[in-house]
Design a protein around this motif. Structure first.
Motif, PDB file in Angstrom:
ATOM      1  N   VAL A 144       1.199  -0.872   0.220  1.00 12.13           N
ATOM      2  CA  VAL A 144      -0.565  -0.293   0.150  1.00 12.13           C
ATOM      3  C   VAL A 144       1.129   1.264   0.053  1.00 12.13           C
ATOM      4  CG1 VAL A 144      -2.184   1.295   1.470  1.00 12.13           C
ATOM      5  CG2 VAL A 144      -2.194  -1.262   1.391  1.00 12.13           C
ATOM      6  N   PHE A 145       1.849   1.675   0.684  1.00 12.18           N
ATOM      7  CA  PHE A 145       2.786   2.290   0.460  1.00 12.18           C
ATOM      8  C   PHE A 145       4.038   2.739  -0.647  1.00 12.18           C
ATOM      9  CE2 PHE A 145       7.529   3.538   2.913  1.00 12.18           C
ATOM     10  CZ  PHE A 145       6.673   4.567   3.353  1.00 12.18           C
ATOM     11  N   GLY A 146       3.474   1.345  -1.775  1.00  9.33           N
ATOM     12  CA  GLY A 146       3.945   2.170  -2.902  1.00  9.33           C
ATOM     13  C   GLY A 146       3.537   1.934  -3.504  1.00  9.33           C
ATOM     14  N   GLY A 147       1.801   2.329  -3.250  1.00 11.77           N
ATOM     15  CA  GLY A 147       0.267   1.928  -4.402  1.00 11.77           C
ATOM     16  C   GLY A 147       0.631   0.416  -4.504  1.00 11.77           C
ATOM     17  N   ILE A 148      -0.930   0.358  -4.196  1.00 17.25           N
ATOM     18  CA  ILE A 148      -1.038  -1.578  -4.182  1.00 17.25           C
ATOM     19  C   ILE A 148      -1.221  -1.307  -5.732  1.00 17.25           C
ATOM     20  CG2 ILE A 148      -4.122  -0.595  -3.658  1.00 17.25           C
ATOM     21  CD1 ILE A 148      -2.701  -3.624  -2.492  1.00 17.25           C
ATOM     22  N   GLY A 149      -1.216  -2.649  -6.323  1.00 16.37           N
ATOM     23  CA  GLY A 149      -1.206  -3.481  -7.856  1.00 16.37           C
ATOM     24  C   GLY A 149      -0.159  -2.550  -8.779  1.00 16.37           C
ATOM     25  N   VAL A 207      -8.196   9.768   9.318  1.00 12.96           N
ATOM     26  CA  VAL A 207      -8.091   8.572   8.839  1.00 12.96           C
ATOM     27  C   VAL A 207      -9.205   9.035   6.854  1.00 12.96           C
ATOM     28  CG1 VAL A 207      -9.653   6.380   8.828  1.00 12.96           C
ATOM     29  CG2 VAL A 207      -7.413   6.374  10.543  1.00 12.96           C
ATOM     30  N   LEU A 208     -10.212   9.520   7.748  1.00 11.83           N
ATOM     31  CA  LEU A 208     -11.633   9.850   6.727  1.00 11.83           C
ATOM     32  C   LEU A 208     -11.370  10.840   6.007  1.00 11.83           C
ATOM     33  CD1 LEU A 208     -13.994  10.275   9.960  1.00 11.83           C
ATOM     34  CD2 LEU A 208     -13.375   8.290   8.709  1.00 11.83           C
ATOM     35  N   ARG A 209      -9.862  10.674   5.932  1.00  6.51           N
ATOM     36  CA  ARG A 209      -9.682  11.435   3.870  1.00  6.51           C
ATOM     37  C   ARG A 209      -9.877  10.975   3.059  1.00  6.51           C
ATOM     38  NH1 ARG A 209      -9.901  17.105   5.244  1.00  6.51           N
ATOM     39  NH2 ARG A 209      -9.641  17.324   7.541  1.00  6.51           N
ATOM     40  N   LEU A 210      -9.194   9.819   3.608  1.00  8.63           N
ATOM     41  CA  LEU A 210      -8.667   8.963   2.509  1.00  8.63           C
ATOM     42  C   LEU A 210     -10.219   7.654   1.783  1.00  8.63           C
ATOM     43  CD1 LEU A 210      -5.264   7.388   4.035  1.00  8.63           C
ATOM     44  CD2 LEU A 210      -5.580   8.514   1.954  1.00  8.63           C
ATOM     45  N   ASN A 211      -9.619   7.085   1.419  1.00  6.91           N
ATOM     46  CA  ASN A 211     -10.908   5.876   0.604  1.00  6.91           C
ATOM     47  C   ASN A 211     -10.598   4.242   0.944  1.00  6.91           C
ATOM     48  OD1 ASN A 211     -13.093   7.206   0.169  1.00  6.91           O
ATOM     49  ND2 ASN A 211     -12.181   8.252  -1.186  1.00  6.91           N
ATOM     50  N   GLY A 212     -11.616   3.860   1.114  1.00 11.15           N
ATOM     51  CA  GLY A 212     -11.569   2.336   0.748  1.00 11.15           C
ATOM     52  C   GLY A 212     -10.250   1.342   1.404  1.00 11.15           C
ATOM     53  N   ASP A 213      -9.180   0.578   0.652  1.00  8.75           N
ATOM     54  CA  ASP A 213      -8.464   0.392   0.934  1.00  8.75           C
ATOM     55  C   ASP A 213      -7.474   0.811   1.680  1.00  8.75           C
ATOM     56  OD1 ASP A 213      -9.842  -1.929   0.010  1.00  8.75           O
ATOM     57  OD2 ASP A 213      -8.883  -2.477  -1.813  1.00  8.75           O
ATOM     58  N   TYR A 214      -7.179   2.315   0.964  1.00  8.39           N
ATOM     59  CA  TYR A 214      -6.238   3.106   1.559  1.00  8.39           C
ATOM     60  C   TYR A 214      -6.677   3.388   2.672  1.00  8.39           C
ATOM     61  CZ  TYR A 214      -3.602   3.277  -2.963  1.00  8.39           C
ATOM     62  OH  TYR A 214      -2.949   2.704  -3.401  1.00  8.39           O
ATOM     63  N   LEU A 215      -7.564   3.522   2.992  1.00 13.27           N
ATOM     64  CA  LEU A 215      -8.905   3.857   4.261  1.00 13.27           C
ATOM     65  C   LEU A 215      -8.487   2.672   5.734  1.00 13.27           C
ATOM     66  CD1 LEU A 215     -11.703   5.331   5.363  1.00 13.27           C
ATOM     67  CD2 LEU A 215     -11.530   3.243   6.862  1.00 13.27           C
ATOM     68  N   ALA A 216      -8.452   1.632   4.939  1.00 15.29           N
ATOM     69  CA  ALA A 216      -8.618   0.128   5.711  1.00 15.29           C
ATOM     70  C   ALA A 216      -6.954   0.137   6.457  1.00 15.29           C
ATOM     71  CB  ALA A 216      -9.081  -0.641   4.844  1.00 15.29           C
ATOM     72  N   LEU A 258      -5.907  -0.056  10.421  1.00 15.74           N
ATOM     73  CA  LEU A 258      -4.563  -0.705  10.771  1.00 15.74           C
ATOM     74  C   LEU A 258      -3.451  -0.496  11.586  1.00 15.74           C
ATOM     75  CD1 LEU A 258      -3.467  -4.244   8.655  1.00 15.74           C
ATOM     76  CD2 LEU A 258      -2.118  -3.741   9.829  1.00 15.74           C
ATOM     77  N   ALA A 259      -2.840   0.873  10.632  1.00 20.98           N
ATOM     78  CA  ALA A 259      -1.909   1.073  11.570  1.00 20.98           C
ATOM     79  C   ALA A 259      -2.352   1.563  13.043  1.00 20.98           C
ATOM     80  CB  ALA A 259      -0.929   2.016  10.267  1.00 20.98           C
TER      81      ALA A 259
END
Lengths: 324, 352
Positions: free
Chosen positions: A263-268, B116-125, B129-130
């Motif tokens: 995710v750090f690097g940009g997932i995908g 957190v709430l400024r992000l979306n989808g998996d990035y928010l997830a 987690l972090a």
């Protein structure tokens, strides 16, 4: 800001510079393992749009297979470790494809959370199956990367590292870094130049359109899982060579870290996973060395949060503009 | 949306279950292991319904819900210990502790919600987690002492210099020890009822409709003037506060509590309750939390195979629930109200 002063001090003093170099090398080595795992994560995510939480446990299975094959082979020279890693990669590839066929394929059109929970179920399954098969007592993983030399008096010496002045680099570190670079280059070539690789990218862009172009989407997804799981096996062998304590939960923390790296690097993104893995490894070792061992994970995750706030799709992630 | 009869049914079933269990307990019809699980079940039920507010109603995947549980467990329990002499009645002390836990968890939720709430989808997830991991690392290294001069806090090493007369409450990796077990099943039941009242009233309000509008299509919601950050924050903070009090309830059922109890696996466990129970379906969450907490215990006769079987059951349940035939069958009932939204959400995801 104690640690900054400590950091600068350690850089300016002579021994500190070597220590600093050593930390960088260790960081890159750990980061290479993360990168290899993250490559698997990111490819699967790119094509199946799912977070494969069982990926970390495939690493663990790979490490166990490697451990037992190596123990059973008893061959001299570099042949035994090589065969053991191959066996692990083969088993994990098969395992990855089987998991995909049985657990994920029926859920292609299901909501993404359902797939996530199934992946968690698979992760529990692998951990508990490993617990039953191989027990919870830790196995000490052999260090593959040693050089046996016989000196004049006929005594064998076991060499684990090369000395450059006062800097010592272990063979594990070298092998890990080199394999990571090789894997990264091979994958870039594969996805960019070969027909299968192009099919893979097409599927990750648009499955329906890819199917219309005559691409076998199911076979492509299986292939992606096969590659990802094979890489996980290699990562497992490398990880356990450096940190030789093997238990059924060995894979979970590196799995989470590698997921973070992806995710750090940009997932995908494949170069993103590579970069994210390396940076995460270096960060972790630096945080351990210069800030605090106990808080190193917290520091790593804090940096991740800051990066995602500045660049919400990761370092090399594509920004997808949302349309109504 | 008019008040759903479903909400009423949920209240009735929860009260009925409580009454039935109380009667059984009075007649000695419960095994000791089941009696010991009543409070944890209540805590997990509250965790599940509060996470359902974030995941099901707000539509954002959170992988760090155990972090809020941890904040509530540590700070709520610390409050209870600090007040041990000042407030002798356990029920009052528990109430104060639960409220303090909810407050601190709400503050944590607010602070975490800002980024957190400024992000979306998996990035928010991944960011949730972090934060969950960061909270765990902090409580693993936190020392908190209380004496006549007030509260002392230090990180990494015990430099709190708590006076002999005072007490070092949080002891880094050792967590909190010597907790008086003041959590009761009745307190757990009341907490579940409060959580349900809070969540159902929120969902039925103007704010709740705004939250669900954001879930269904945040661009459309924004275009009709819904303040996205505000309503997301409202759901997130409410969810965090409820999780905090659940954490305090959970911790005060045991004599010790350590930070590692509230790790990534706990967050995932609660997410499993939510998804299995159905997104946005509070009754489903309650049943899933109760059944899945008892299940490993019920499978104890087959000892070593129980977690393996649990994993297989989890996979099979997800596969069956999402089998085209089963989905088509249930879709016939999904034509009205709340469940309709969920079905629409699925189709939308497939279309993308």
């Amino acid at each position: 800001m104690n640690f900054i002063i400590q950091f600068v001090n350690s850089l300016t003093s002579g021994g500190g510079a070597y220590q600093f170099l050593n930390h960088i090398l260790n960081g890159i080595s750990l980061g290479s393992v993360y990168a290899i795992i993250a490559l698997g994560y990111t490819m699967v995510y790119g094509i199946a749009k799912m977070l494969n939480f069982a990926h970390g446990d495939v690493i663990m299975v790979g490490a166990y297979v490697c451990f037992y094959t190596f123990g059973a082979l008893r061959l001299p020279g570099p042949l035994a470790p090589l065969l053991a890693v191959c066996a692990a990669a083969a088993v994990c590839t098969l395992l990855g494809v089987t998991i995909e066929k049985l657990a994920y394929k029926p859920l292609r059109s299901a909501p993404s959370l359902a797939v996530l929970i199934t992946a968690i179920g698979v992760s529990y399954f692998l951990q508990n199956a490993a617990l039953l098969l191989w027990s919870s007592s830790p196995k000490v993983f052999p260090n593959f990367f040693v050089l046996r030399t016989v000196d004049a008096s006929g005594e064998t010496a076991v060499l684990r590292s090369i000395q450059f002045g006062s800097l010592s680099i272990s063979f594990v570190t070298i092998v890990t870094i080199v394999s990571c670079i090789v894997i990264m280059l091979a994958l870039t070539w594969f996805t960019g130049r070969t027909k299968m690789g192009k099919a893979m990218r097409a599927c990750s862009e648009d499955k329906a359109a890819a199917q219309l172009m005559g691409i076998d989407v199911n076979a492509t997804i299986s292939l992606t899982f096969a590659i990802g799981s094979g890489l996980a096996a290699i990562a497992g062998a490398l990880l356990c060579s450096a940190y030789p304590n093997l238990v059924p939960t060995t894979g979970s923390m590196p799995g989470i870290k590698a997921f973070t790296a992806a995710v750090f690097g940009g997932i995908g993104s494949i170069p993103g996973a590579f970069l994210g893995g390396l940076l995460l490894g270096v960060l972790e070792i630096f945080a351990k060395a210069y800030i605090s061992v106990q808080l190193s994970d917290a520091v790593v995750f804090a940096v991740l949060i800051i990066v995602l706030l500045v660049k919400p799709t990761g370092l090399l992630g594509r920004t997808i503009r949302e349309k109504v | 949306m008019k008040k759903s009869p479903f909400h009423f049914l949920t209240y009735v079933l929860v009260i009925g279950a409580y009454a039935a269990l109380q009667v059984l307990q009075a007649r000695g019809g419960l095994s000791s292991s089941l009696r010991g699980m009543l409070v944890p079940i209540c805590a997990y039920v509250v965790m599940a319904v509060s996470l359902n507010l974030t995941v099901g109603v707000l539509g954002e995947l959170s992988l760090g819900h155990a972090g809020f549980m941890s904040v509530g467990a540590f700070l709520g329990t610390s409050t209870a210990i600090a007040l041990q002499d000042a407030v002798p009645v356990p029920a009052v002390r528990l109430t104060i502790a639960l409220i303090v836990a909810a407050l601190f968890a709400a503050i944590a939720g607010f602070l975490i919600g800002i980024p957190v709430l400024r992000l979306n989808g998996d990035y928010l997830a991944i960011v949730t987690l972090a934060f969950g991991e960061i909270i765990k690392a902090i409580f693993n290294n936190l020392y908190l002492g209380v004496d006549g001069k007030g509260v002392h806090i230090s990180l990494l090493e015990d430099t709190t210099r708590t006076a002999e007369t005072g007490r070092l409450i949080i002891q880094g990796p050792m967590g909190i020890g010597g907790i008086q077990k003041i959590s009761t099943f009745t307190a757990g039941f009341i907490l579940i009822m409060i959580s349900l009242i809070v969540i159902f009233n929120l969902v039925n309000s103007r704010a709740g409709r705004a939250i669900m509008a954001i879930r269904d299509n945040h661009i459309a919601a924004q275009s009709v003037g819904v303040n996205i950050i505000k309503y997301k924050m409202m759901a997130f903070v409410t969810s965090a506060a409820l999780a905090g009090s659940a954490g305090a309830l959970f911790a005060m059922n045991y004599s010790t509590v350590v930070a590692n109890k509230f790790d990534f696996n706990t967050s995932i466990l609660i997410l499993v309750f939510v998804v299995l129970g159905g997104l946005g379906n509070m009754l489903g969450s309650i049943i899933a939390a109760a059944v899945l907490t008892i299940l490993p215990e019920a499978l104890r006769p087959i000892a070593e195979y129980r977690m393996l079987l649990y994993a297989v059951l989890l996979i099979v349940m997800m596969l069956t629930a999402n089998h085209p035939f089963v989905r088509a069958f249930f879709n016939r009932f999904r034509q009205t109200g709340r469940l309709r939204l969920e079905a629409d959400g699925d189709e939308e995801r497939e279309a993308v």
